[in-house]
Motif scaffolding. Structure first.
Motif, PDB file in Angstrom:
ATOM      1  N   VAL A   1      -0.157  -6.028  -1.612  1.00  0.00           N
ATOM      2  CA  VAL A   1       0.757  -5.849  -0.492  1.00  0.00           C
ATOM      3  C   VAL A   1       1.020  -4.384  -0.162  1.00  0.00           C
ATOM      4  CG1 VAL A   1       1.853  -8.062  -0.926  1.00  0.00           C
ATOM      5  CG2 VAL A   1       2.815  -5.999  -1.962  1.00  0.00           C
ATOM      6  N   ALA A   2       0.612  -3.463  -1.038  1.00  0.00           N
ATOM      7  CA  ALA A   2       0.775  -2.041  -0.709  1.00  0.00           C
ATOM      8  C   ALA A   2      -0.065  -1.656   0.507  1.00  0.00           C
ATOM      9  CB  ALA A   2       0.398  -1.169  -1.901  1.00  0.00           C
ATOM     10  N   GLY A   3      -1.095  -2.425   0.783  1.00  0.00           N
ATOM     11  CA  GLY A   3      -1.897  -2.282   2.003  1.00  0.00           C
ATOM     12  C   GLY A   3      -2.157  -3.671   2.526  1.00  0.00           C
ATOM     13  N   ILE A   4      -1.145  -4.280   3.091  1.00  0.00           N
ATOM     14  CA  ILE A   4      -1.190  -5.719   3.365  1.00  0.00           C
ATOM     15  C   ILE A   4      -2.268  -6.090   4.384  1.00  0.00           C
ATOM     16  CG2 ILE A   4       0.486  -5.766   5.265  1.00  0.00           C
ATOM     17  CD1 ILE A   4       1.698  -8.248   3.778  1.00  0.00           C
ATOM     18  N   HIS A   5      -2.738  -5.115   5.174  1.00  0.00           N
ATOM     19  CA  HIS A   5      -3.817  -5.406   6.122  1.00  0.00           C
ATOM     20  C   HIS A   5      -5.084  -5.847   5.383  1.00  0.00           C
ATOM     21  CE1 HIS A   5      -4.138  -1.238   4.837  1.00  0.00           C
ATOM     22  NE2 HIS A   5      -5.423  -1.272   5.140  1.00  0.00           N
ATOM     23  N   ARG A   6      -5.246  -5.401   4.133  1.00  0.00           N
ATOM     24  CA  ARG A   6      -6.414  -5.819   3.341  1.00  0.00           C
ATOM     25  C   ARG A   6      -6.358  -7.311   3.053  1.00  0.00           C
ATOM     26  NH1 ARG A   6      -5.682  -2.091  -1.760  1.00  0.00           N
ATOM     27  NH2 ARG A   6      -3.595  -2.975  -1.472  1.00  0.00           N
ATOM     28  N   LEU A   7      -5.171  -7.824   2.793  1.00  0.00           N
ATOM     29  CA  LEU A   7      -4.995  -9.258   2.552  1.00  0.00           C
ATOM     30  C   LEU A   7      -5.138 -10.050   3.842  1.00  0.00           C
ATOM     31  CD1 LEU A   7      -4.219 -11.555   0.569  1.00  0.00           C
ATOM     32  CD2 LEU A   7      -1.832 -11.126   1.204  1.00  0.00           C
ATOM     33  N   LEU A   8      -4.538  -9.562   4.916  1.00  0.00           N
ATOM     34  CA  LEU A   8      -4.557 -10.298   6.185  1.00  0.00           C
ATOM     35  C   LEU A   8      -5.963 -10.411   6.759  1.00  0.00           C
ATOM     36  CD1 LEU A   8      -1.316  -8.874   7.839  1.00  0.00           C
ATOM     37  CD2 LEU A   8      -1.626 -11.019   6.572  1.00  0.00           C
ATOM     38  N   ALA A   9      -6.869  -9.546   6.317  1.00  0.00           N
ATOM     39  CA  ALA A   9      -8.261  -9.658   6.759  1.00  0.00           C
ATOM     40  C   ALA A   9      -8.942 -10.900   6.178  1.00  0.00           C
ATOM     41  CB  ALA A   9      -9.036  -8.404   6.358  1.00  0.00           C
ATOM     42  N   HIS A  10      -8.276 -11.567   5.214  1.00  0.00           N
ATOM     43  CA  HIS A  10      -8.879 -12.727   4.545  1.00  0.00           C
ATOM     44  C   HIS A  10      -8.068 -13.998   4.750  1.00  0.00           C
ATOM     45  CE1 HIS A  10     -11.865 -10.275   2.411  1.00  0.00           C
ATOM     46  NE2 HIS A  10     -10.896  -9.401   2.188  1.00  0.00           N
TER      47      HIS A  10
ATOM     48  N   GLU B   1       5.245  -4.952  -9.245  1.00  0.00           N
ATOM     49  CA  GLU B   1       6.419  -5.773  -8.927  1.00  0.00           C
ATOM     50  C   GLU B   1       6.071  -7.233  -8.666  1.00  0.00           C
ATOM     51  OE1 GLU B   1       5.185  -4.742  -4.683  1.00  0.00           O
ATOM     52  OE2 GLU B   1       4.605  -4.431  -6.767  1.00  0.00           O
ATOM     53  N   GLY B   2       4.776  -7.572  -8.697  1.00  0.00           N
ATOM     54  CA  GLY B   2       4.359  -8.969  -8.609  1.00  0.00           C
ATOM     55  C   GLY B   2       4.606  -9.642  -7.283  1.00  0.00           C
ATOM     56  N   ALA B   3       4.484  -8.930  -6.165  1.00  0.00           N
ATOM     57  CA  ALA B   3       4.843  -9.488  -4.857  1.00  0.00           C
ATOM     58  C   ALA B   3       3.739 -10.334  -4.221  1.00  0.00           C
ATOM     59  CB  ALA B   3       5.214  -8.348  -3.900  1.00  0.00           C
ATOM     60  N   LEU B   4       2.495 -10.150  -4.654  1.00  0.00           N
ATOM     61  CA  LEU B   4       1.365 -10.778  -3.960  1.00  0.00           C
ATOM     62  C   LEU B   4       1.469 -12.299  -3.839  1.00  0.00           C
ATOM     63  CD1 LEU B   4      -1.453 -10.526  -2.641  1.00  0.00           C
ATOM     64  CD2 LEU B   4      -2.420 -10.690  -4.952  1.00  0.00           C
ATOM     65  N   PRO B   5       1.811 -13.052  -4.896  1.00  0.00           N
ATOM     66  CA  PRO B   5       1.839 -14.518  -4.757  1.00  0.00           C
ATOM     67  C   PRO B   5       2.808 -15.022  -3.697  1.00  0.00           C
ATOM     68  CG  PRO B   5       1.801 -13.906  -7.063  1.00  0.00           C
ATOM     69  CD  PRO B   5       2.029 -12.644  -6.302  1.00  0.00           C
ATOM     70  N   SER B   6       3.945 -14.346  -3.523  1.00  0.00           N
ATOM     71  CA  SER B   6       4.891 -14.790  -2.495  1.00  0.00           C
ATOM     72  C   SER B   6       4.289 -14.662  -1.103  1.00  0.00           C
ATOM     73  CB  SER B   6       6.179 -13.972  -2.581  1.00  0.00           C
ATOM     74  OG  SER B   6       6.902 -14.298  -3.745  1.00  0.00           O
ATOM     75  N   VAL B   7       3.573 -13.572  -0.861  1.00  0.00           N
ATOM     76  CA  VAL B   7       2.937 -13.377   0.443  1.00  0.00           C
ATOM     77  C   VAL B   7       1.827 -14.404   0.649  1.00  0.00           C
ATOM     78  CG1 VAL B   7       1.671 -11.767   1.907  1.00  0.00           C
ATOM     79  CG2 VAL B   7       3.509 -10.931   0.431  1.00  0.00           C
ATOM     80  N   VAL B   8       1.005 -14.609  -0.384  1.00  0.00           N
ATOM     81  CA  VAL B   8      -0.062 -15.600  -0.287  1.00  0.00           C
ATOM     82  C   VAL B   8       0.528 -16.986  -0.064  1.00  0.00           C
ATOM     83  CG1 VAL B   8      -1.932 -16.741  -1.548  1.00  0.00           C
ATOM     84  CG2 VAL B   8      -1.689 -14.252  -1.648  1.00  0.00           C
ATOM     85  N   GLY B   9       1.641 -17.283  -0.745  1.00  0.00           N
ATOM     86  CA  GLY B   9       2.283 -18.574  -0.586  1.00  0.00           C
ATOM     87  C   GLY B   9       2.741 -18.843   0.834  1.00  0.00           C
ATOM     88  N   GLY B  10       3.043 -17.778   1.575  1.00  0.00           N
ATOM     89  CA  GLY B  10       3.432 -17.935   2.968  1.00  0.00           C
ATOM     90  C   GLY B  10       2.267 -18.099   3.912  1.00  0.00           C
ATOM     91  N   LEU B  11       1.037 -17.928   3.408  1.00  0.00           N
ATOM     92  CA  LEU B  11      -0.161 -18.052   4.233  1.00  0.00           C
ATOM     93  C   LEU B  11      -0.984 -19.288   3.906  1.00  0.00           C
ATOM     94  CD1 LEU B  11      -1.409 -14.333   4.001  1.00  0.00           C
ATOM     95  CD2 LEU B  11      -0.270 -15.395   5.956  1.00  0.00           C
TER      96      LEU B  11
ATOM     97  N   VAL C   1      -9.670 -16.658  -6.015  1.00  0.00           N
ATOM     98  CA  VAL C   1      -8.985 -15.763  -6.942  1.00  0.00           C
ATOM     99  C   VAL C   1      -8.710 -14.452  -6.213  1.00  0.00           C
ATOM    100  CG1 VAL C   1      -9.099 -14.565  -9.162  1.00  0.00           C
ATOM    101  CG2 VAL C   1     -10.168 -16.820  -8.904  1.00  0.00           C
ATOM    102  N   VAL C   2      -7.434 -14.079  -6.127  1.00  0.00           N
ATOM    103  CA  VAL C   2      -7.019 -12.910  -5.349  1.00  0.00           C
ATOM    104  C   VAL C   2      -6.278 -11.944  -6.272  1.00  0.00           C
ATOM    105  CG1 VAL C   2      -5.715 -12.114  -3.346  1.00  0.00           C
ATOM    106  CG2 VAL C   2      -6.751 -14.375  -3.321  1.00  0.00           C
ATOM    107  N   THR C   3      -6.665 -10.666  -6.251  1.00  0.00           N
ATOM    108  CA  THR C   3      -5.962  -9.686  -7.076  1.00  0.00           C
ATOM    109  C   THR C   3      -5.270  -8.647  -6.216  1.00  0.00           C
ATOM    110  OG1 THR C   3      -7.687  -7.976  -7.313  1.00  0.00           O
ATOM    111  CG2 THR C   3      -7.834  -9.897  -8.756  1.00  0.00           C
ATOM    112  N   ALA C   4      -4.140  -8.167  -6.733  1.00  0.00           N
ATOM    113  CA  ALA C   4      -3.416  -7.116  -6.028  1.00  0.00           C
ATOM    114  C   ALA C   4      -4.126  -5.774  -6.149  1.00  0.00           C
ATOM    115  CB  ALA C   4      -1.991  -7.013  -6.576  1.00  0.00           C
ATOM    116  N   GLY C   5      -4.689  -5.486  -7.325  1.00  0.00           N
ATOM    117  CA  GLY C   5      -5.341  -4.199  -7.536  1.00  0.00           C
ATOM    118  C   GLY C   5      -6.555  -4.312  -8.428  1.00  0.00           C
TER     119      GLY C   5
END
Length: 261
Positions: free
Chosen positions: A157-166, A183-193, A124-128
């Protein structure tokens, strides 16, 4: 009655301690409990594999207590009640309803949470941090349904390095629930990983043009990433239910890594 209860009854038929007609009568009698204000589906577990979950918003504590009693009285080992605030939870305790209140998830559970039985881990991943209540509802629901769960908070994604650490946690996951407002951008980025299904949950978190989560919902529906599906606004329960179904599919293993231990 859930699938395990039904198996126990069929075993009694097999060993001769119960007749086939008695089994049919027992299943029929246990199918619905008519409480007047509610028709409680006591056979849903045998039919679908998951027993009935109670939506607590709009119900009084007295009504919830009666529904829980009806379900447990017909053999349902555990009951999840979602969308319960603290005053209602206190009233349930006063009524003698033996439920544990999970404040962060705004839910109560009667009975013990089961041991995990899924194929892998639900991430379970949250943006904020403001998305936390929806995330906790999802995490508790997934655990209630027999899944191993990990929660990553505030990795938007406002601090995408936090996501990339995982990225390894994402790669190991069997299913990812990605929760975001604004703006709901997080799932698209996660979907690419991720190599597994991603379930997107839009939240009502955001400034005026977020439109109570509609902006995030439309963004997620229009995601360019493959493998992303979307549930309704703030619906952590629905996302976790779907994730649990995926995680319990026979012989399904996603992810690039396996966690030892």
């Amino acid at each position: 009655m859930d699938a395990d209860d039904l198996r126990a009854l069929t075993a009694r038929v097999a060993n001769g301690s119960m007749s086939p007609d008695e089994l049919v009568e027992r299943v029929h009698l246990d199918a619905v409990a008519d409480l007047g204000f509610a028709s409680v589906d006591c056979a849903r577990g045998a039919r679908t594999g998951v027993s009935e979950v109670v939506y607590g918003a709009g119900k009084t504590a007295e009504q919830i207590a009666a529904i829980v009693e009806a379900l447990r009285g017909r053999g349902q080992e555990r009951v999840l009640v979602t969308r319960v605030d603290a005053p209602k939870a206190r009233r349930l305790a006063d009524l003698g309803c033996a439920c544990a209140y999970h404040d962060e998830a705004a839910a109560v559970v009667a009975g013990e949470l089961p041991d995990p039985t899924g194929n892998g881990e639900i991430l379970v991943v949250t943006a904020g941090t403001s998305d936390g209540r929806v995330a906790q509802e999802a995490a508790l629901t997934a655990r209630f349904l027999g899944n191993r769960v990990r929660v990553l908070q505030d990795v938007g994604v406002a601090g995408i390095h936090r996501l990339l650490a995982h990225v390894e946690d994402i790669a190991r996951a069997q299913v990812v629930i990605a929760i975001a407002g604004m703006e709901g951008a997080l799932p698209s980025v996660v979907g690419g990983l991720a190599s597994c299904p991603v379930i997107a949950v839009p939240t009502s978190v955001g400034y005026g043009a977020n439109l109570g989560g509609l902006t995030a919902l439309l963004a997620m529906v229009n995601s360019c990433a493959s493998g992303v599906s979307v549930v309704n606004i703030d619906n952590g329960f629905g996302a976790a239910y779907q994730a649990s179904l995926i995680n319990h599919l026979p012989g399904r293993a996603f992810g690039c890594y396996t966690r030892e231990g």
